[in-house]
Write an enzyme that holds these catalytic residues in place. Structure first.
Site, short mmCIF file in Angstrom:
data_model
loop_
_atom_site.label_atom_id
_atom_site.label_comp_id
_atom_site.label_asym_id
_atom_site.label_seq_id
_atom_site.Cartn_x
_atom_site.Cartn_y
_atom_site.Cartn_z
N VAL A 104 8.38 12.54 -13.01
CA VAL A 104 8.52 11.12 -12.72
C VAL A 104 9.39 10.99 -11.48
O VAL A 104 10.45 11.63 -11.38
CB VAL A 104 9.16 10.36 -13.89
CG1 VAL A 104 9.32 8.88 -13.56
CG2 VAL A 104 8.33 10.53 -15.16
N CYS A 105 8.94 10.19 -10.53
CA CYS A 105 9.73 9.89 -9.34
C CYS A 105 10.10 11.19 -8.61
O CYS A 105 9.26 12.08 -8.44
CB CYS A 105 10.95 9.08 -9.76
SG CYS A 105 11.84 8.27 -8.42
#
Length: 329
Positions: A104-105
């Site tokens: 994520v990210c």
């Protein structure tokens, strides 16, 4: 019932929403009949970690003792910029054994440092895409989508895109109805497709400084079916067409025509996903006028026709949606 294990990696400087967002999705799905995700968090040595927001998280255990999960999730945050060598070594040794590998990210930076992204197409937060591509030339970085699937590997853009990716994984495991029920329970948009751009039209464009142009930006998003020619917009802004076009681009970074294109495409996508309206009605409501004009816009921007887009991303109306808030495993 098939139980899937999810292990979330924690470290100092982690972004708390990168952790809690996907975990809430999996926990919400587990309230539906026949769905079970066993969620665990772990850090090096099992130590508490401090998030970028100042929040402190106490993990369930140590990474050194963690069993091989069905899904290994690596969140992002400031702590990915100068990661602990021991964390990279752990990922290099253990990430290949996980059933699915998810970032994520800026968590993609950690996986790249551990050699897990070479030869794969990935995405990450727009602010670190250039760094990821520069430091890891063997990785194919796509800065546009909110998430990318490449075999067992899945990577997502910034923060809330992790929720979209988690919903996509739930849909893959248990069907679209369960994923949509979770989305409703969390009061988020019905799952955005992975090929959706990281920015909406309003976010892609800068907000105009002058109030008439700023108000006009908002008015355009509320009236995509209106006459949005440069002449009509200039008259609404009380400027000459030439002055308006020049000022709009200078203040927003987009030409009026390009901004209108993005607004109309977003409107059409929302209506295809969220309503049962016919393509002809949607084309008029979105400002395209005709189904053929809308089809050309979709093929150009998304590589797919409106009918195919709806087939892939709209829920089936003939089946009830389970409510994970009221169901138990």
């Amino acid at each position: 019932m098939t139980q899937r294990t999810v292990l979330v990696v924690l470290f100092d400087g982690v972004q708390s929403l990168d952790v809690s967002g996907p975990m809430e999705v999996f926990a919400g799905a587990s309230r539906a009949p026949g769905v079970s995700y066993e969620l665990r968090t772990a850090s090096l040595g099992g130590a508490a970690v401090r998030c970028t927001s100042g929040l402190t998280l106490l993990p369930d255990g140590a990474l050194e003792d963690a069993a091989v999960p069905d899904l290994l999730l690596v969140p992002g945050g400031q702590g990915t910029r100068e990661p602990q060598p021991e964390l990279i070594a752990w990922l290099r040794a253990h990430a290949p054994r996980a059933g699915r590998l998810v970032s994520v990210c800026s968590g993609a930076l950690l996986l790249a440092e551990a050699g897990q992204l070479d030869g794969h197409r990935v995405t990450t937060h727009w602010a670190v895409c250039a760094r990821l591509a520069r430091d890891h030339p063997a990785v194919e970085v796509d800065p546009d989508p909110i998430f990318v699937r490449d075999g067992r590997l899945a990577t997502s853009a910034g923060v809330t895109a992790g929720i979209d990716l988690a919903l996509a994984l739930v849909e893959e495991d248990h069907g679209r109805e369960v994923a949509l029920a979770v989305a409703r329970h969390l009061v988020v948009f019905l799952r955005r497709p992975g090929n959706q751009a990281q920015f909406s039209a309003q976010l892609t464009a800068q907000t105009a400084t002058r109030e008439p142009l700023r108000d006009l930006q908002h008015w355009i998003t509320q009236h995509p079916d209106a006459d949005l020619s440069v002449e009509a917009l200039a008259a609404r802004a009380r400027l000459s067409p030439r002055h308006f076009a020049r000022a709009f681009q200078a203040e927003t970074g987009l030409t009026p025509g390009r901004y209108v294109e993005r607004v109309r495409l977003e409107q059409a996508r929302r209506l295809l996903e969220d309503t049962a309206d016919g393509v002809a009605r949607i084309s008029r409501a979105s400002g395209y006028g005709t189904p053929e004009a809308m089809r050309r816009a979709f093929v150009k921007a998304l590589g797919t026709a409106p009918a195919e887009y709806r087939r892939r991303f709209r829920p089936r109306p003939d089946r009830p949606h389970p409510d994970p808030a009221s169901s138990t495993t």
